[in-house]
Structure formats: structure tokens, C-alpha cells
Design a protein around this motif. Structure first.
Motif, PDB file in Angstrom:
ATOM      1  N   PHE A  66       0.820  -1.210   0.000  1.00  0.00           N
ATOM      2  CA  PHE A  66       0.000   0.000   0.000  1.00  0.00           C
ATOM      3  C   PHE A  66       0.856   1.263   0.000  1.00  0.00           C
ATOM      4  N   GLY A  67       2.075   1.172   0.487  1.00  0.00           N
ATOM      5  CA  GLY A  67       2.971   2.327   0.501  1.00  0.00           C
ATOM      6  C   GLY A  67       2.386   3.535   1.213  1.00  0.00           C
ATOM      7  N   GLY A  68       1.632   3.304   2.270  1.00  0.00           N
ATOM      8  CA  GLY A  68       1.051   4.397   3.035  1.00  0.00           C
ATOM      9  C   GLY A  68      -0.268   4.913   2.481  1.00  0.00           C
ATOM     10  N   ARG A  69      -0.737   4.351   1.394  1.00  0.00           N
ATOM     11  CA  ARG A  69      -2.015   4.792   0.809  1.00  0.00           C
ATOM     12  C   ARG A  69      -3.148   3.914   1.341  1.00  0.00           C
ATOM     13  N   SER A  70      -4.374   4.401   1.207  1.00  0.00           N
ATOM     14  CA  SER A  70      -5.514   3.667   1.757  1.00  0.00           C
ATOM     15  C   SER A  70      -6.092   2.636   0.798  1.00  0.00           C
ATOM     16  N   GLN A  71      -5.737   2.736  -0.492  1.00  0.00           N
ATOM     17  CA  GLN A  71      -6.270   1.811  -1.484  1.00  0.00           C
ATOM     18  C   GLN A  71      -5.125   1.222  -2.304  1.00  0.00           C
ATOM     19  N   LEU A  72      -5.338   0.014  -2.784  1.00  0.00           N
ATOM     20  CA  LEU A  72      -4.300  -0.681  -3.540  1.00  0.00           C
ATOM     21  C   LEU A  72      -4.910  -1.368  -4.751  1.00  0.00           C
ATOM     22  N   ILE A  73      -4.285  -1.154  -5.892  1.00  0.00           N
ATOM     23  CA  ILE A  73      -4.619  -1.903  -7.101  1.00  0.00           C
ATOM     24  C   ILE A  73      -3.449  -2.836  -7.362  1.00  0.00           C
ATOM     25  N   ILE A  74      -3.741  -4.124  -7.435  1.00  0.00           N
ATOM     26  CA  ILE A  74      -2.707  -5.113  -7.749  1.00  0.00           C
ATOM     27  C   ILE A  74      -2.974  -5.612  -9.159  1.00  0.00           C
ATOM     28  N   TYR A  75      -1.990  -5.447 -10.018  1.00  0.00           N
ATOM     29  CA  TYR A  75      -2.105  -5.928 -11.392  1.00  0.00           C
ATOM     30  C   TYR A  75      -1.266  -7.194 -11.516  1.00  0.00           C
ATOM     31  N   HIS A  76      -1.883  -8.273 -11.969  1.00  0.00           N
ATOM     32  CA  HIS A  76      -1.152  -9.520 -12.169  1.00  0.00           C
ATOM     33  C   HIS A  76      -0.539  -9.522 -13.566  1.00  0.00           C
ATOM     34  N   PHE A  77       0.768  -9.346 -13.611  1.00  0.00           N
ATOM     35  CA  PHE A  77       1.511  -9.379 -14.860  1.00  0.00           C
ATOM     36  C   PHE A  77       1.771 -10.854 -15.193  1.00  0.00           C
ATOM     37  N   MET A  78       1.175 -11.326 -16.283  1.00  0.00           N
ATOM     38  CA  MET A  78       1.254 -12.753 -16.614  1.00  0.00           C
ATOM     39  C   MET A  78       2.628 -13.115 -17.190  1.00  0.00           C
ATOM     40  N   PHE A  79       3.224 -14.095 -16.563  1.00  0.00           N
ATOM     41  CA  PHE A  79       4.521 -14.605 -16.988  1.00  0.00           C
ATOM     42  C   PHE A  79       4.565 -16.066 -16.551  1.00  0.00           C
ATOM     43  N   ALA A  80       4.303 -16.965 -17.456  1.00  0.00           N
ATOM     44  CA  ALA A  80       4.208 -18.389 -17.119  1.00  0.00           C
ATOM     45  C   ALA A  80       5.587 -19.048 -17.104  1.00  0.00           C
ATOM     46  N   GLU A  81       5.645 -20.148 -16.416  1.00  0.00           N
ATOM     47  CA  GLU A  81       6.882 -20.927 -16.365  1.00  0.00           C
ATOM     48  C   GLU A  81       7.288 -21.329 -17.782  1.00  0.00           C
ATOM     49  N   GLY A  82       8.551 -21.136 -18.104  1.00  0.00           N
ATOM     50  CA  GLY A  82       9.055 -21.476 -19.425  1.00  0.00           C
ATOM     51  C   GLY A  82       8.958 -20.343 -20.432  1.00  0.00           C
ATOM     52  N   TRP A  83       8.287 -19.251 -20.070  1.00  0.00           N
ATOM     53  CA  TRP A  83       8.192 -18.105 -20.977  1.00  0.00           C
ATOM     54  C   TRP A  83       9.494 -17.316 -20.968  1.00  0.00           C
ATOM     55  N   ASP A  84       9.871 -16.782 -22.116  1.00  0.00           N
ATOM     56  CA  ASP A  84      11.061 -15.934 -22.205  1.00  0.00           C
ATOM     57  C   ASP A  84      10.716 -14.464 -21.981  1.00  0.00           C
ATOM     58  N   GLU A  85       9.458 -14.124 -22.157  1.00  0.00           N
ATOM     59  CA  GLU A  85       9.026 -12.741 -21.943  1.00  0.00           C
ATOM     60  C   GLU A  85       7.582 -12.754 -21.477  1.00  0.00           C
ATOM     61  N   GLY A  86       7.137 -11.615 -20.928  1.00  0.00           N
ATOM     62  CA  GLY A  86       5.796 -11.513 -20.376  1.00  0.00           C
ATOM     63  C   GLY A  86       4.719 -11.425 -21.439  1.00  0.00           C
ATOM     64  N   CYS A  87       3.496 -11.483 -20.976  1.00  0.00           N
ATOM     65  CA  CYS A  87       2.311 -11.359 -21.820  1.00  0.00           C
ATOM     66  C   CYS A  87       2.378 -10.049 -22.596  1.00  0.00           C
ATOM     67  N   PRO A  88       2.090 -10.062 -23.902  1.00  0.00           N
ATOM     68  CA  PRO A  88       2.143  -8.821 -24.683  1.00  0.00           C
ATOM     69  C   PRO A  88       1.195  -7.736 -24.159  1.00  0.00           C
ATOM     70  N   VAL A 111      -0.474   1.528  -6.883  1.00  0.00           N
ATOM     71  CA  VAL A 111      -0.554   0.507  -7.926  1.00  0.00           C
ATOM     72  C   VAL A 111       0.726  -0.303  -7.910  1.00  0.00           C
ATOM     73  N   VAL A 112       0.573  -1.616  -7.862  1.00  0.00           N
ATOM     74  CA  VAL A 112       1.728  -2.501  -7.953  1.00  0.00           C
ATOM     75  C   VAL A 112       1.429  -3.612  -8.944  1.00  0.00           C
ATOM     76  N   ALA A 113       2.463  -4.150  -9.533  1.00  0.00           N
ATOM     77  CA  ALA A 113       2.332  -5.320 -10.401  1.00  0.00           C
ATOM     78  C   ALA A 113       2.965  -6.497  -9.692  1.00  0.00           C
ATOM     79  N   VAL A 114       2.298  -7.630  -9.728  1.00  0.00           N
ATOM     80  CA  VAL A 114       2.864  -8.865  -9.199  1.00  0.00           C
ATOM     81  C   VAL A 114       2.953  -9.863 -10.335  1.00  0.00           C
TER      82      VAL A 114
END
Length: 120
Positions: A66-88, A111-114
Motif C-alpha cells: 500500500f505504501g502508506g495509501r488507503s487503497q491498492l490496485i494489484i495488477y497480475h503481470f502474466m509470466f508463465a513458467e518457461g516463458w522468455d518474456e511476459g504477456c504482450p 498501484v503494484v504489479a505482481v
């Protein structure tokens, strides 16, 4: 639709077709707004799991994101096992989040990406 066989009509015929289509678009928008309101009204789930994340400066707990903020948006950045790069699509969003992030911060939103991607 094949561009070579695409119908070409007068402005009046186009306007009639456009008005008919616009009525369907407006009905769709109202239904989407209703569905979105129903989703926002769904009950919340208490987070009991002790989530841990690896960040650039070490391990973080969910509350740290949250970094001191009251709200959090978590974005799931897709990166599967065996992938060389993330989802376009995820990569595209990541390239453009900075502008929106500045405005979200003014509204007390972090906002954070996981991802399962390696941190590097």
C-alpha cells in the motif's frame, strides 16, 4: 467481412443504419453499467492469508504494498513458467502505467504489479 464486397450506401441510408446501431450501443452500455454496479456491490472477502512478495529491496508483506495509501490496485503481470518474456498485453500496460499512476496517487491509490516472473 471482405472489403471488396462491402456495401456502399447513400448518406441517408448510412445515417439510418448508424442510428439503429447507436440504439443497440446505448442499450449495451446501460446493461454493462448495471452489471458493473452489481459487481461493485458484491461482498468483500477478508484476506487472512499471510502473503509475501519479493521486491527490489527484499521481502514485502501485503500491507507493505500500500505504501502508506488507503487503497491498492494489484495488477497480475502474466509470466508463465518457461516463458522468455511476459504477456504482450501486460507488457503494453506496463509501458503506459506511469501517467495513470501519477493521477491515482492523487486519489490515495497505490498501484503494484505482481508476477511469477523473475525479479530481474
Amino acid at each position: 467481412m471482405n472489403i471488396e464486397n462491402h456495401p456502399v450506401v447513400s448518406r441517408e441510408e448510412w445515417l439510418a443504419a448508424r442510428k439503429q446501431h447507436l440504439a443497440r450501443e446505448k442499450a449495451f452500455t446501460k446493461e454493462r453499467d448495471k452489471l458493473s454496479a452489481e459487481r461493485r456491490a458484491l461482498p468483500w472477502v477478508k484476506i487472512d492469508k499471510d502473503y509475501h512478495f519479493q521486491g527490489a529491496n527484499g521481502e514485502l508483506k501485503l500491507a507493505d504494498l500500500f505504501g502508506g495509501r488507503s487503497q491498492l490496485i494489484i495488477y497480475h503481470f502474466m509470466f508463465a513458467e518457461g516463458w522468455d518474456e511476459g504477456c504482450p498485453g501486460c507488457s503494453y500496460l506496463s509501458d503506459h502505467i506511469d501517467g495513470a499512476n501519477q493521477h491515482l496517487a492523487h486519489h490515495d491509490v497505490a498501484v503494484v504489479a505482481v508476477s511469477h516472473a523473475p525479479l530481474a
